[in-house]
Scaffold this motif. Structure first.
Motif, PDB file in Angstrom:
ATOM      1  N   PRO A  41       0.827  -1.222   0.000  1.00 48.22           N
ATOM      2  CA  PRO A  41       0.000   0.000   0.000  1.00 48.22           C
ATOM      3  C   PRO A  41       0.854   1.262   0.000  1.00 48.22           C
ATOM      4  O   PRO A  41       1.782   1.394   0.791  1.00 48.22           O
ATOM      5  CB  PRO A  41      -0.790  -0.135   1.305  1.00 48.22           C
ATOM      6  N   GLY A  42       0.538   2.147  -0.916  1.00 50.43           N
ATOM      7  CA  GLY A  42       1.245   3.416  -0.992  1.00 50.43           C
ATOM      8  C   GLY A  42       2.621   3.344  -1.604  1.00 50.43           C
ATOM      9  O   GLY A  42       3.346   4.352  -1.630  1.00 50.43           O
ATOM     10  N   LYS A  43       2.999   2.181  -2.118  1.00 46.95           N
ATOM     11  CA  LYS A  43       4.327   2.028  -2.711  1.00 46.95           C
ATOM     12  C   LYS A  43       4.218   1.591  -4.160  1.00 46.95           C
ATOM     13  O   LYS A  43       3.180   1.109  -4.605  1.00 46.95           O
ATOM     14  CB  LYS A  43       5.144   1.006  -1.912  1.00 46.95           C
ATOM     15  N   GLU A  44       5.323   1.749  -4.864  1.00 44.02           N
ATOM     16  CA  GLU A  44       5.354   1.320  -6.251  1.00 44.02           C
ATOM     17  C   GLU A  44       5.505  -0.203  -6.331  1.00 44.02           C
ATOM     18  O   GLU A  44       6.010  -0.846  -5.411  1.00 44.02           O
ATOM     19  CB  GLU A  44       6.514   2.000  -6.981  1.00 44.02           C
ATOM     20  N   ARG A  45       5.106  -0.733  -7.471  1.00 40.11           N
ATOM     21  CA  ARG A  45       5.282  -2.157  -7.704  1.00 40.11           C
ATOM     22  C   ARG A  45       6.771  -2.465  -7.803  1.00 40.11           C
ATOM     23  O   ARG A  45       7.512  -1.752  -8.469  1.00 40.11           O
ATOM     24  CB  ARG A  45       4.568  -2.560  -8.981  1.00 40.11           C
ATOM     25  N   GLU A  89       7.140  -6.726   6.543  1.00 40.48           N
ATOM     26  CA  GLU A  89       7.354  -5.799   5.420  1.00 40.48           C
ATOM     27  C   GLU A  89       7.133  -6.455   4.065  1.00 40.48           C
ATOM     28  O   GLU A  89       7.165  -5.781   3.038  1.00 40.48           O
ATOM     29  CB  GLU A  89       8.754  -5.178   5.476  1.00 40.48           C
ATOM     30  N   TYR A  90       6.903  -7.763   4.048  1.00 38.21           N
ATOM     31  CA  TYR A  90       6.584  -8.448   2.801  1.00 38.21           C
ATOM     32  C   TYR A  90       5.089  -8.391   2.492  1.00 38.21           C
ATOM     33  O   TYR A  90       4.645  -8.902   1.464  1.00 38.21           O
ATOM     34  CB  TYR A  90       7.018  -9.901   2.865  1.00 38.21           C
ATOM     35  N   THR A  91       4.317  -7.791   3.381  1.00 36.35           N
ATOM     36  CA  THR A  91       2.890  -7.643   3.127  1.00 36.35           C
ATOM     37  C   THR A  91       2.667  -6.817   1.867  1.00 36.35           C
ATOM     38  O   THR A  91       3.184  -5.699   1.737  1.00 36.35           O
ATOM     39  CB  THR A  91       2.210  -6.962   4.328  1.00 36.35           C
ATOM     40  N   ALA A  92       1.914  -7.384   0.933  1.00 37.56           N
ATOM     41  CA  ALA A  92       1.700  -6.729  -0.364  1.00 37.56           C
ATOM     42  C   ALA A  92       0.747  -7.582  -1.185  1.00 37.56           C
ATOM     43  O   ALA A  92       0.440  -8.718  -0.822  1.00 37.56           O
ATOM     44  CB  ALA A  92       3.024  -6.563  -1.113  1.00 37.56           C
ATOM     45  N   VAL A  93       0.338  -7.016  -2.291  1.00 33.74           N
ATOM     46  CA  VAL A  93      -0.328  -7.807  -3.329  1.00 33.74           C
ATOM     47  C   VAL A  93       0.770  -8.338  -4.243  1.00 33.74           C
ATOM     48  O   VAL A  93       1.613  -7.564  -4.722  1.00 33.74           O
ATOM     49  CB  VAL A  93      -1.337  -6.975  -4.118  1.00 33.74           C
ATOM     50  N   TYR A  94       0.762  -9.635  -4.458  1.00 38.79           N
ATOM     51  CA  TYR A  94       1.777 -10.285  -5.286  1.00 38.79           C
ATOM     52  C   TYR A  94       1.176 -10.604  -6.653  1.00 38.79           C
ATOM     53  O   TYR A  94       0.083 -11.183  -6.739  1.00 38.79           O
ATOM     54  CB  TYR A  94       2.279 -11.549  -4.606  1.00 38.79           C
ATOM     55  N   TYR A  95       1.927 -10.233  -7.680  1.00 35.26           N
ATOM     56  CA  TYR A  95       1.489 -10.422  -9.053  1.00 35.26           C
ATOM     57  C   TYR A  95       2.459 -11.324  -9.801  1.00 35.26           C
ATOM     58  O   TYR A  95       3.672 -11.201  -9.640  1.00 35.26           O
ATOM     59  CB  TYR A  95       1.438  -9.091  -9.790  1.00 35.26           C
ATOM     60  N   CYS A  96       1.926 -12.187 -10.645  1.00 33.15           N
ATOM     61  CA  CYS A  96       2.803 -12.863 -11.589  1.00 33.15           C
ATOM     62  C   CYS A  96       2.631 -12.200 -12.954  1.00 33.15           C
ATOM     63  O   CYS A  96       1.616 -11.554 -13.223  1.00 33.15           O
ATOM     64  CB  CYS A  96       2.527 -14.356 -11.669  1.00 33.15           C
ATOM     65  N   ALA A  97       3.642 -12.343 -13.782  1.00 34.96           N
ATOM     66  CA  ALA A  97       3.648 -11.697 -15.078  1.00 34.96           C
ATOM     67  C   ALA A  97       4.396 -12.560 -16.074  1.00 34.96           C
ATOM     68  O   ALA A  97       5.271 -13.351 -15.699  1.00 34.96           O
ATOM     69  CB  ALA A  97       4.296 -10.319 -14.974  1.00 34.96           C
TER      70      ALA A  97
END
Length: 127
Positions: A41-45, A89-97
């Motif tokens: 949240p609030g950070k860049e990918r 600090e690893y809390t985030a939405v994780y995306y594959c690409a």
């Protein structure tokens, strides 16, 4: 066209583990370099990890080296991200690409190297 669907996210305590999966549609999965990114949240990918076409080579962000392992099963059209010793600090939405590039000057660590993205899966690490 490739459609990517991530799964495996959830809530875990610090020090715990999760394994994310990313299932791809289509018959050309093995022709794509695959990558994992995350966005808090609030950070860049930010880049997490990438894996070569046959899975023989991976490249990880310094922040996750030794904790995360990327693998792929081309027969199942699936890429995995095994995450160990998780930190809050690893809390985030994780995306594959998926990338169609045959070569990348950034070693596939830039989001612009990728052509297709999943919808993301939430990973929350509690302290």
């Amino acid at each position: 066209q490739v459609q990517l669907v991530e799964s495996g996210g959830g809530l875990v305590q610090a020090g715990g583990s999760l394994r994310l999966s990313c299932a791809a549609s289509g018959r050309t999965f093995s022709s794509y370099v695959m990558g994992w990114f995350r966005q808090a949240p609030g950070k860049e990918r930010e880049f997490v990890s990438t894996i070569s076409l046959n899975g023989g080579r991976t490249y990880d962000a310094n922040s996750v080296k030794g904790r995360f392992t990327t693998s792929r099963d081309n027969a199942k059209n699936t890429v995995y991200l095994q995450m160990n010793s998780l930190k809050p600090e690893y809390t985030a939405v994780y995306y594959c690409a998926a990338s169609r590039l045959t070569i990348s000057s950034s070693n596939y660590s830039h989001a612009t190297d990728y052509d297709y993205w999943g919808q993301g899966t939430q990973v929350t690490v509690s302290s």
